[in-house]
Scaffold this motif. Structure first.
Motif, PDB file in Angstrom:
ATOM      1  N   GLY A 116       9.639  11.965 -14.177  1.00  0.00           N
ATOM      2  CA  GLY A 116       8.392  12.373 -14.811  1.00  0.00           C
ATOM      3  C   GLY A 116       7.202  11.735 -14.132  1.00  0.00           C
ATOM      4  O   GLY A 116       7.319  11.141 -13.050  1.00  0.00           O
ATOM      5  N   PHE A 117       6.046  11.836 -14.804  1.00  0.00           N
ATOM      6  CA  PHE A 117       4.789  11.385 -14.228  1.00  0.00           C
ATOM      7  C   PHE A 117       4.035  10.513 -15.225  1.00  0.00           C
ATOM      8  O   PHE A 117       4.329  10.497 -16.419  1.00  0.00           O
TER       9      PHE A 117
ATOM     10  N   PRO B  39       0.809  -1.226   0.000  1.00  0.00           N
ATOM     11  CA  PRO B  39       0.000   0.000   0.000  1.00  0.00           C
ATOM     12  C   PRO B  39       0.839   1.272   0.000  1.00  0.00           C
ATOM     13  O   PRO B  39       0.427   2.293  -0.551  1.00  0.00           O
ATOM     14  N   LEU B  40       2.013   1.219   0.610  1.00  0.00           N
ATOM     15  CA  LEU B  40       2.903   2.374   0.600  1.00  0.00           C
ATOM     16  C   LEU B  40       3.423   2.629  -0.814  1.00  0.00           C
ATOM     17  O   LEU B  40       3.516   3.771  -1.267  1.00  0.00           O
ATOM     18  N   ALA B  41       3.761   1.551  -1.527  1.00  0.00           N
ATOM     19  CA  ALA B  41       4.182   1.691  -2.926  1.00  0.00           C
ATOM     20  C   ALA B  41       3.056   2.259  -3.777  1.00  0.00           C
ATOM     21  O   ALA B  41       3.276   3.120  -4.640  1.00  0.00           O
ATOM     22  N   ALA B  42       1.825   1.791  -3.532  1.00  0.00           N
ATOM     23  CA  ALA B  42       0.683   2.319  -4.278  1.00  0.00           C
ATOM     24  C   ALA B  42       0.480   3.804  -3.977  1.00  0.00           C
ATOM     25  O   ALA B  42       0.098   4.580  -4.869  1.00  0.00           O
ATOM     26  N   GLY B  43       0.739   4.218  -2.732  1.00  0.00           N
ATOM     27  CA  GLY B  43       0.641   5.631  -2.389  1.00  0.00           C
ATOM     28  C   GLY B  43       1.654   6.468  -3.144  1.00  0.00           C
ATOM     29  O   GLY B  43       1.357   7.588  -3.584  1.00  0.00           O
ATOM     30  N   LEU B  44       2.867   5.933  -3.321  1.00  0.00           N
ATOM     31  CA  LEU B  44       3.880   6.654  -4.093  1.00  0.00           C
ATOM     32  C   LEU B  44       3.456   6.777  -5.551  1.00  0.00           C
ATOM     33  O   LEU B  44       3.614   7.844  -6.170  1.00  0.00           O
ATOM     34  N   LEU B  45       2.890   5.707  -6.126  1.00  0.00           N
ATOM     35  CA  LEU B  45       2.443   5.776  -7.515  1.00  0.00           C
ATOM     36  C   LEU B  45       1.306   6.775  -7.680  1.00  0.00           C
ATOM     37  O   LEU B  45       1.188   7.416  -8.729  1.00  0.00           O
ATOM     38  N   TRP B  46       0.476   6.914  -6.666  1.00  0.00           N
ATOM     39  CA  TRP B  46      -0.580   7.927  -6.724  1.00  0.00           C
ATOM     40  C   TRP B  46       0.029   9.321  -6.848  1.00  0.00           C
ATOM     41  O   TRP B  46      -0.449  10.153  -7.629  1.00  0.00           O
ATOM     42  N   LEU B  47       1.112   9.585  -6.110  1.00  0.00           N
ATOM     43  CA  LEU B  47       1.775  10.884  -6.197  1.00  0.00           C
ATOM     44  C   LEU B  47       2.408  11.126  -7.566  1.00  0.00           C
ATOM     45  O   LEU B  47       2.613  12.273  -7.961  1.00  0.00           O
ATOM     46  N   LEU B  48       2.714  10.048  -8.281  1.00  0.00           N
ATOM     47  CA  LEU B  48       3.388  10.180  -9.572  1.00  0.00           C
ATOM     48  C   LEU B  48       2.410  10.222 -10.744  1.00  0.00           C
ATOM     49  O   LEU B  48       2.823  10.113 -11.892  1.00  0.00           O
TER      50      LEU B  48
ATOM     51  N   ASP C 133      -2.252  13.985 -12.982  1.00  0.00           N
ATOM     52  CA  ASP C 133      -3.283  14.861 -12.448  1.00  0.00           C
ATOM     53  C   ASP C 133      -2.957  15.320 -11.036  1.00  0.00           C
ATOM     54  O   ASP C 133      -3.268  16.449 -10.652  1.00  0.00           O
ATOM     55  N   VAL C 134      -2.293  14.459 -10.244  1.00  0.00           N
ATOM     56  CA  VAL C 134      -1.856  14.873  -8.908  1.00  0.00           C
ATOM     57  C   VAL C 134      -0.752  15.924  -9.033  1.00  0.00           C
ATOM     58  O   VAL C 134      -0.749  16.933  -8.325  1.00  0.00           O
ATOM     59  N   ALA C 135       0.188  15.704  -9.947  1.00  0.00           N
ATOM     60  CA  ALA C 135       1.272  16.672 -10.142  1.00  0.00           C
ATOM     61  C   ALA C 135       0.733  18.014 -10.629  1.00  0.00           C
ATOM     62  O   ALA C 135       1.216  19.080 -10.211  1.00  0.00           O
TER      63      ALA C 135
ATOM     64  N   THR D  17       2.089   1.799 -24.882  1.00  0.00           N
ATOM     65  CA  THR D  17       2.468   1.779 -23.467  1.00  0.00           C
ATOM     66  C   THR D  17       3.885   1.214 -23.337  1.00  0.00           C
ATOM     67  O   THR D  17       4.075   0.068 -22.934  1.00  0.00           O
ATOM     68  N   ASP D  18       4.860   2.012 -23.675  1.00  0.00           N
ATOM     69  CA  ASP D  18       6.251   1.582 -23.545  1.00  0.00           C
ATOM     70  C   ASP D  18       6.683   1.631 -22.083  1.00  0.00           C
ATOM     71  O   ASP D  18       6.051   2.286 -21.252  1.00  0.00           O
ATOM     72  N   SER D  19       7.774   0.943 -21.776  1.00  0.00           N
ATOM     73  CA  SER D  19       8.307   0.979 -20.417  1.00  0.00           C
ATOM     74  C   SER D  19       8.648   2.419 -20.045  1.00  0.00           C
ATOM     75  O   SER D  19       9.210   3.173 -20.846  1.00  0.00           O
ATOM     76  N   LEU D  20       8.307   2.801 -18.815  1.00  0.00           N
ATOM     77  CA  LEU D  20       8.418   4.193 -18.394  1.00  0.00           C
ATOM     78  C   LEU D  20       9.146   4.271 -17.064  1.00  0.00           C
ATOM     79  O   LEU D  20       8.732   3.663 -16.073  1.00  0.00           O
ATOM     80  N   SER D  21      10.248   5.002 -17.034  1.00  0.00           N
ATOM     81  CA  SER D  21      11.003   5.212 -15.801  1.00  0.00           C
ATOM     82  C   SER D  21      10.526   6.501 -15.145  1.00  0.00           C
ATOM     83  O   SER D  21      10.598   7.574 -15.746  1.00  0.00           O
ATOM     84  N   LEU D  22      10.036   6.388 -13.924  1.00  0.00           N
ATOM     85  CA  LEU D  22       9.509   7.536 -13.203  1.00  0.00           C
ATOM     86  C   LEU D  22      10.507   8.107 -12.203  1.00  0.00           C
ATOM     87  O   LEU D  22      10.569   9.314 -11.996  1.00  0.00           O
ATOM     88  N   VAL D  23      11.265   7.220 -11.549  1.00  0.00           N
ATOM     89  CA  VAL D  23      12.311   7.639 -10.614  1.00  0.00           C
ATOM     90  C   VAL D  23      13.541   6.793 -10.888  1.00  0.00           C
ATOM     91  O   VAL D  23      13.455   5.563 -10.966  1.00  0.00           O
TER      92      VAL D  23
END
Length: 495
Positions: A357-358, A287-296, A299-301, A344-350
């Motif tokens: 990016g987001f 759930p903590l990982a899911a919370g981080l993905l929500w921030l990324l 629309d949140v950004a 939907t290519d592989s996407l690096s967020l961090v």
């Protein structure tokens, strides 16, 4: 909604809710062509969604399972011109209803920011889409996009008519077999299965533009959810069945996690030592990982200017990496394009702590001045919004744990894991570990973790990457943190 499991027609393609995907595509193209003649220079598109759904629910009281199946076909029309835009969704009972849907959408269009339709990339060859491995070849989920192969895209799209498959057929016998295998082999002693639910969701989605462009894809998802009661609260877990996976190979990790949870939540327990480093095993960290993905999400950004401005900066420790990979071999989904027709290519967020990016739908990409990245999905046929496919925290090369720590292995079910935006609440139990050995059981403790601040304190990641359907498909390895419990509430057994 119409019940049943579909029918076969002369085309060899299984109908869904009485409608053929090929007929829907033909009718959509004709409806858009007529609409364009009467409403030039409007932009218009139709998004078609056919779905088969099966649920197999285990009744612990009788030891039997109840099965339900259904099929739906829905359509969303989107039109825009000048400073007006319209969006309307309807259930489709007849392919001829698409023209009426477009006209109703135009009549209900209101003044507002008319988002341009994102440009579709050229696709010249059909792409394979994962489906259940037992399907016959002619029924296999196969993507059949119609791309712009010439300077006249509308004519090229209409002149090319590849075979169009609908959503893959449901597999009720296999669902029953997998449920029985789980109940017979995976329920740990000392626990009671309160609920077990196996779902199969088979979808076909197509995007048709007034310009003549078309994209189509199919997706198959099969997941098993279980809720087990323990002396200190209920534990909820789930697994997804990848293509061609053996039943036991998928169920064995779930069996292990449930056994770990029952052992941690049964027997004498003591308050935890709040001065010890904290180790969250994947079932607790999800759930903590899911919370981080929500921030990324884009629309949140867009609603958080400080976060949007942090792109390119080192926001997190170097041990943190976040990737969304639609082709990860152990993840929960296989999706080659989003609902806006983008790849939907592989996407690096961090990367090594740097925010890259987001997740973007075309609308959020436009708002932040970023390129779209194929993450625009329609939830319940709402307008496209950012959504990850197979997001995960990148595991480490080696697991490095402190000598002494609190190890939380079992998450007790709570009403919600994010009661406030940006803060994840967990109730979890486990063990106190000294010199690498579990020395005593720790009673469940409630943690309220601000997502950004918590990940900025991250000290290490494990090698044991695991994906969880219960956490929006997020994957995470073990996460290592410094003592974070000085401000935590609880510390007593969860009721």
């Amino acid at each position: 909604m119409q019940g049943g499991s579909g029918s076969e027609e002369d085309s060899g393609v299984a109908a869904c809710a009485g409608l053929q995907p090929r007929d829907l595509l033909t009718s959509a193209g004709e409806a858009l062509e007529a609409f364009k003649r009467h409403h030039a220079p409007a932009q218009a598109e139709l998004f078609l969604a056919a779905e088969r759904r099966l649920s197999l629910e285990y009744d612990a009281g009788t030891g039997r399972s109840i099965i339900n199946q259904g099929e739906t076909v829905d359509a969303m029309a989107r039109v825009s011109w000048d400073a007006r835009q319209g969006l309307l969704t309807a259930t489709v009972g007849d392919a001829g209803a698409l023209s009426l849907l477009l006209e109703r959408t135009a009549r209900q269009a209101t003044p507002g920011r008319a988002s341009p339709l994102p440009e579709l990339p050229v696709q010249s060859e059909p792409q394979r889409v994962s489906g259940p491995p037992t399907l016959q070849p002619e029924r296999a989920a196969r993507q059949a996009p119609l791309g712009r192969a010439s300077p006249l895209p509308a004519l090229a799209a209409r002149s090319d008519s590849p075979s169009v498959s609908g959503p893959p057929m449901l597999q009720p016998e296999r669902a029953a077999r997998r449920m029985k295998h789980f109940i017979d082999t995976a329920v740990p002693q000392g626990s009671v299965v309160q609920a077990a639910l196996l779902t199969q969701v088979s979808t076909w989605r197509a995007l048709v533009r007034a310009s003549g462009e078309r994209r189509a894809r199919a997706e198959w998802r099969e997941e098993l959810f279980v809720r087990c009661e323990t002396p200190r609260g209920a534990v909820v877990d789930a697994v997804a069945f990848p293509e061609a996976a053996e039943d036991d190979a998928v169920i064995a990790p779930l069996r292990h996690r449930l056994a770990e949870a029952v052992e941690a939540l049964t027997g004498p327990a003591e308050p935890l030592d709040r001065g010890l480093p904290l180790v969250l095993r994947p079932a607790v960290a999800a759930p903590l990982a899911a919370g981080l993905l929500w921030l990324l999400r884009g629309d949140v950004a867009a609603a958080t200017p400080a976060l949007a401005r942090a792109v390119g900066r080192k926001v997190f420790p170097s041990v943190l990496g976040v990737v969304d990979d639609p082709n990860h071999p152990t993840a929960t989904r296989r999706v080659s394009m989003d609902d806006e027709g983008l790849s939907t290519d592989s996407l690096s967020l961090v990367e090594v702590g740097v925010l890259r990016g987001f997740l973007h739908a075309s609308d959020t990409a436009s708002r932040l001045g970023a390129p779209p990245n194929g993450r625009g999905f329609r939830i319940a046929l709402s307008p496209p919004s950012p959504e990850a496919v197979n997001p995960f925290l990148v595991p480490g090369a080696t697991a490095v744990l402190p000598a002494d720590y609190t190890e939380l292995v079992a998450r007790v079910e709570t009403f919600t894991t994010m009661p406030r935006p940006g803060t994840v609440t967990l109730v979890a139990g486990g063990w106190e570990v000294r010199d690498g050995r579990r020395v005593r059981r720790v009673a469940p403790v409630e943690l309220e973790l601000p997502v950004l601040e918590t990940f900025r304190a991250l000290r290490g990641v494990g090698t044991d990457l695991t994906f969880f359907p219960t956490a929006e498909g997020c994957g995470t390895p073990t996460l290592v943190f410094p003592p974070l419990l000085s401000g935590a509430r609880g510390g007593q057994a969860a009721s």
